[in-house]
Motif scaffolding. Structure first.
Motif, PDB file in Angstrom:
ATOM      1  N   VAL A  42       0.830  -1.195   0.000  1.00  0.00           N
ATOM      2  CA  VAL A  42       0.000   0.000   0.000  1.00  0.00           C
ATOM      3  C   VAL A  42       0.870   1.253   0.000  1.00  0.00           C
ATOM      4  O   VAL A  42       0.640   2.188  -0.782  1.00  0.00           O
ATOM      5  CB  VAL A  42      -0.970  -0.006   1.204  1.00  0.00           C
ATOM      6  N   LEU A  43       1.891   1.297   0.843  1.00  0.00           N
ATOM      7  CA  LEU A  43       2.779   2.458   0.912  1.00  0.00           C
ATOM      8  C   LEU A  43       3.501   2.683  -0.415  1.00  0.00           C
ATOM      9  O   LEU A  43       3.524   3.809  -0.938  1.00  0.00           O
ATOM     10  CB  LEU A  43       3.796   2.281   2.041  1.00  0.00           C
ATOM     11  N   ILE A  44       4.072   1.635  -0.971  1.00  0.00           N
ATOM     12  CA  ILE A  44       4.781   1.770  -2.250  1.00  0.00           C
ATOM     13  C   ILE A  44       3.801   2.142  -3.359  1.00  0.00           C
ATOM     14  O   ILE A  44       4.106   2.971  -4.222  1.00  0.00           O
ATOM     15  CB  ILE A  44       5.551   0.472  -2.572  1.00  0.00           C
ATOM     16  N   GLY A  45       2.616   1.547  -3.339  1.00  0.00           N
ATOM     17  CA  GLY A  45       1.609   1.856  -4.361  1.00  0.00           C
ATOM     18  C   GLY A  45       1.216   3.317  -4.356  1.00  0.00           C
ATOM     19  O   GLY A  45       1.156   3.961  -5.406  1.00  0.00           O
ATOM     20  N   PHE A  46       0.956   3.881  -3.184  1.00  0.00           N
ATOM     21  CA  PHE A  46       0.601   5.294  -3.110  1.00  0.00           C
ATOM     22  C   PHE A  46       1.782   6.184  -3.485  1.00  0.00           C
ATOM     23  O   PHE A  46       1.609   7.222  -4.113  1.00  0.00           O
ATOM     24  CB  PHE A  46       0.072   5.655  -1.715  1.00  0.00           C
ATOM     25  N   THR A  47       2.991   5.776  -3.116  1.00  0.00           N
ATOM     26  CA  THR A  47       4.176   6.565  -3.465  1.00  0.00           C
ATOM     27  C   THR A  47       4.387   6.584  -4.974  1.00  0.00           C
ATOM     28  O   THR A  47       4.585   7.651  -5.569  1.00  0.00           O
ATOM     29  CB  THR A  47       5.427   5.999  -2.759  1.00  0.00           C
ATOM     30  N   VAL A  48       4.346   5.408  -5.606  1.00  0.00           N
ATOM     31  CA  VAL A  48       4.536   5.340  -7.058  1.00  0.00           C
ATOM     32  C   VAL A  48       3.423   6.087  -7.781  1.00  0.00           C
ATOM     33  O   VAL A  48       3.671   6.845  -8.720  1.00  0.00           O
ATOM     34  CB  VAL A  48       4.616   3.864  -7.520  1.00  0.00           C
ATOM     35  N   ALA A  49       2.182   5.905  -7.353  1.00  0.00           N
ATOM     36  CA  ALA A  49       1.064   6.601  -7.981  1.00  0.00           C
ATOM     37  C   ALA A  49       1.204   8.113  -7.820  1.00  0.00           C
ATOM     38  O   ALA A  49       0.928   8.868  -8.757  1.00  0.00           O
ATOM     39  CB  ALA A  49      -0.258   6.127  -7.388  1.00  0.00           C
ATOM     40  N   GLY A  50       1.658   8.567  -6.668  1.00  0.00           N
ATOM     41  CA  GLY A  50       1.859   9.993  -6.456  1.00  0.00           C
ATOM     42  C   GLY A  50       2.955  10.561  -7.332  1.00  0.00           C
ATOM     43  O   GLY A  50       2.816  11.647  -7.902  1.00  0.00           O
ATOM     44  N   VAL A  51       4.052   9.824  -7.455  1.00  0.00           N
ATOM     45  CA  VAL A  51       5.155  10.277  -8.316  1.00  0.00           C
ATOM     46  C   VAL A  51       4.699  10.332  -9.769  1.00  0.00           C
ATOM     47  O   VAL A  51       4.967  11.302 -10.489  1.00  0.00           O
ATOM     48  CB  VAL A  51       6.392   9.363  -8.130  1.00  0.00           C
ATOM     49  N   ILE A  52       3.995   9.291 -10.218  1.00  0.00           N
ATOM     50  CA  ILE A  52       3.503   9.273 -11.598  1.00  0.00           C
ATOM     51  C   ILE A  52       2.517  10.408 -11.826  1.00  0.00           C
ATOM     52  O   ILE A  52       2.589  11.109 -12.847  1.00  0.00           O
ATOM     53  CB  ILE A  52       2.867   7.906 -11.927  1.00  0.00           C
ATOM     54  N   PRO A  87      -2.801  -3.875 -19.151  1.00  0.00           N
ATOM     55  CA  PRO A  87      -2.140  -4.948 -18.394  1.00  0.00           C
ATOM     56  C   PRO A  87      -0.622  -4.983 -18.594  1.00  0.00           C
ATOM     57  O   PRO A  87       0.113  -5.333 -17.676  1.00  0.00           O
ATOM     58  CB  PRO A  87      -2.790  -6.225 -18.928  1.00  0.00           C
ATOM     59  N   VAL A  88      -0.153  -4.606 -19.785  1.00  0.00           N
ATOM     60  CA  VAL A  88       1.298  -4.565 -20.017  1.00  0.00           C
ATOM     61  C   VAL A  88       1.927  -3.483 -19.142  1.00  0.00           C
ATOM     62  O   VAL A  88       2.957  -3.709 -18.495  1.00  0.00           O
ATOM     63  CB  VAL A  88       1.616  -4.336 -21.512  1.00  0.00           C
ATOM     64  N   ALA A  89       1.297  -2.320 -19.089  1.00  0.00           N
ATOM     65  CA  ALA A  89       1.804  -1.245 -18.228  1.00  0.00           C
ATOM     66  C   ALA A  89       1.734  -1.660 -16.763  1.00  0.00           C
ATOM     67  O   ALA A  89       2.647  -1.377 -15.982  1.00  0.00           O
ATOM     68  CB  ALA A  89       1.000   0.029 -18.463  1.00  0.00           C
ATOM     69  N   ALA A  90       0.663  -2.350 -16.377  1.00  0.00           N
ATOM     70  CA  ALA A  90       0.541  -2.820 -14.994  1.00  0.00           C
ATOM     71  C   ALA A  90       1.625  -3.839 -14.668  1.00  0.00           C
ATOM     72  O   ALA A  90       2.136  -3.874 -13.549  1.00  0.00           O
ATOM     73  CB  ALA A  90      -0.844  -3.421 -14.766  1.00  0.00           C
ATOM     74  N   PHE A  91       1.994  -4.653 -15.650  1.00  0.00           N
ATOM     75  CA  PHE A  91       3.056  -5.642 -15.439  1.00  0.00           C
ATOM     76  C   PHE A  91       4.377  -4.948 -15.111  1.00  0.00           C
ATOM     77  O   PHE A  91       5.096  -5.351 -14.204  1.00  0.00           O
ATOM     78  CB  PHE A  91       3.209  -6.523 -16.681  1.00  0.00           C
ATOM     79  N   PHE A  92       4.692  -3.891 -15.854  1.00  0.00           N
ATOM     80  CA  PHE A  92       5.965  -3.204 -15.637  1.00  0.00           C
ATOM     81  C   PHE A  92       5.973  -2.335 -14.389  1.00  0.00           C
ATOM     82  O   PHE A  92       7.037  -1.998 -13.876  1.00  0.00           O
ATOM     83  CB  PHE A  92       6.350  -2.377 -16.866  1.00  0.00           C
ATOM     84  N   THR A  93       4.808  -1.972 -13.905  1.00  0.00           N
ATOM     85  CA  THR A  93       4.737  -1.174 -12.677  1.00  0.00           C
ATOM     86  C   THR A  93       4.166  -1.986 -11.533  1.00  0.00           C
ATOM     87  O   THR A  93       3.671  -1.416 -10.563  1.00  0.00           O
ATOM     88  CB  THR A  93       3.856   0.077 -12.891  1.00  0.00           C
ATOM     89  N   PHE A  94       4.237  -3.328 -11.620  1.00  0.00           N
ATOM     90  CA  PHE A  94       3.600  -4.176 -10.611  1.00  0.00           C
ATOM     91  C   PHE A  94       4.188  -3.910  -9.239  1.00  0.00           C
ATOM     92  O   PHE A  94       5.385  -3.987  -9.033  1.00  0.00           O
ATOM     93  CB  PHE A  94       3.738  -5.659 -10.956  1.00  0.00           C
ATOM     94  N   ILE A  95       3.314  -3.600  -8.332  1.00  0.00           N
ATOM     95  CA  ILE A  95       3.698  -3.273  -6.972  1.00  0.00           C
ATOM     96  C   ILE A  95       3.163  -4.330  -6.020  1.00  0.00           C
ATOM     97  O   ILE A  95       3.710  -4.575  -4.976  1.00  0.00           O
ATOM     98  CB  ILE A  95       3.139  -1.885  -6.603  1.00  0.00           C
ATOM     99  N   GLY A  96       2.121  -4.958  -6.392  1.00  0.00           N
ATOM    100  CA  GLY A  96       1.404  -5.909  -5.556  1.00  0.00           C
ATOM    101  C   GLY A  96      -0.072  -5.658  -5.760  1.00  0.00           C
ATOM    102  O   GLY A  96      -0.462  -4.608  -6.266  1.00  0.00           O
ATOM    103  N   SER A  97      -0.876  -6.579  -5.376  1.00  0.00           N
ATOM    104  CA  SER A  97      -2.303  -6.435  -5.655  1.00  0.00           C
ATOM    105  C   SER A  97      -2.893  -5.185  -5.004  1.00  0.00           C
ATOM    106  O   SER A  97      -3.690  -4.481  -5.613  1.00  0.00           O
ATOM    107  CB  SER A  97      -3.051  -7.679  -5.192  1.00  0.00           C
ATOM    108  N   MET A  98      -2.490  -4.879  -3.793  1.00  0.00           N
ATOM    109  CA  MET A  98      -3.011  -3.693  -3.114  1.00  0.00           C
ATOM    110  C   MET A  98      -2.363  -2.418  -3.637  1.00  0.00           C
ATOM    111  O   MET A  98      -2.978  -1.367  -3.658  1.00  0.00           O
ATOM    112  CB  MET A  98      -2.773  -3.801  -1.608  1.00  0.00           C
ATOM    113  N   GLY A  99      -1.117  -2.508  -4.060  1.00  0.00           N
ATOM    114  CA  GLY A  99      -0.409  -1.324  -4.536  1.00  0.00           C
ATOM    115  C   GLY A  99      -0.856  -0.845  -5.895  1.00  0.00           C
ATOM    116  O   GLY A  99      -0.622   0.303  -6.264  1.00  0.00           O
ATOM    117  N   ASN A 100      -1.496  -1.703  -6.681  1.00  0.00           N
ATOM    118  CA  ASN A 100      -1.956  -1.296  -8.005  1.00  0.00           C
ATOM    119  C   ASN A 100      -3.235  -0.481  -7.957  1.00  0.00           C
ATOM    120  O   ASN A 100      -3.588   0.165  -8.939  1.00  0.00           O
ATOM    121  CB  ASN A 100      -2.155  -2.524  -8.899  1.00  0.00           C
TER     122      ASN A 100
END
Length: 115
Positions: A42-52, A87-100
């Motif tokens: 969850v933490l990494i997912g929100f961090t990556v989403a915020g940066v993007i 799904p290809v983009a999700a594969f390359f940015t895979f963080i975990g089920s909750m992080g996506n």
């Protein structure tokens, strides 16, 4: 008839267990164990989403996903392309089920229908 009595007895014990402090202790321990498993995702997912969201311009999403940024509903081919590229983009940015989940929210905010 015996099965009905067993079901009735089991139902009664379940209701009495609901108010037991031992039951609530087990629920609390289970909750803590679940959060210990997913908090990093969850933490990494929100961090990556915020940066993007902050640093990737909308023009990139318009380039990557056909039909994003146009007025009206995307057509069939745009949706098909988004369904393939998403799904290809999700594969390359895979963080975990909750992080996506936060990443999907960013993509949806940019207009990606597949998000």
């Amino acid at each position: 008839e015996e099965d009905e009595e067993d079901d009735e007895h089991q139902h009664e014990s379940t209701l009495s267990d609901l108010f037991s402090s031992d039951t609530w202790k087990k629920v609390g321990q289970k909750y803590v164990m679940e959060w210990q498993m997913v908090w990093k995702d969850v933490l990494i997912g929100f961090t990556v989403a915020g940066v993007i969201s902050a640093f990737v311009p909308s023009a990139f999403f318009e380039w990557l996903f056909i039909g994003v940024g146009t007025e009206g509903d995307p057509g069939f081919w745009s949706l098909l392309q988004q369904a393939v590229v998403g799904p290809v983009a999700a594969f390359f940015t895979f963080i975990g089920s909750m992080g996506n989940i936060p990443l999907a929210a960013v993509l949806f905010g940019e207009g990606v229908a597949f998000a």
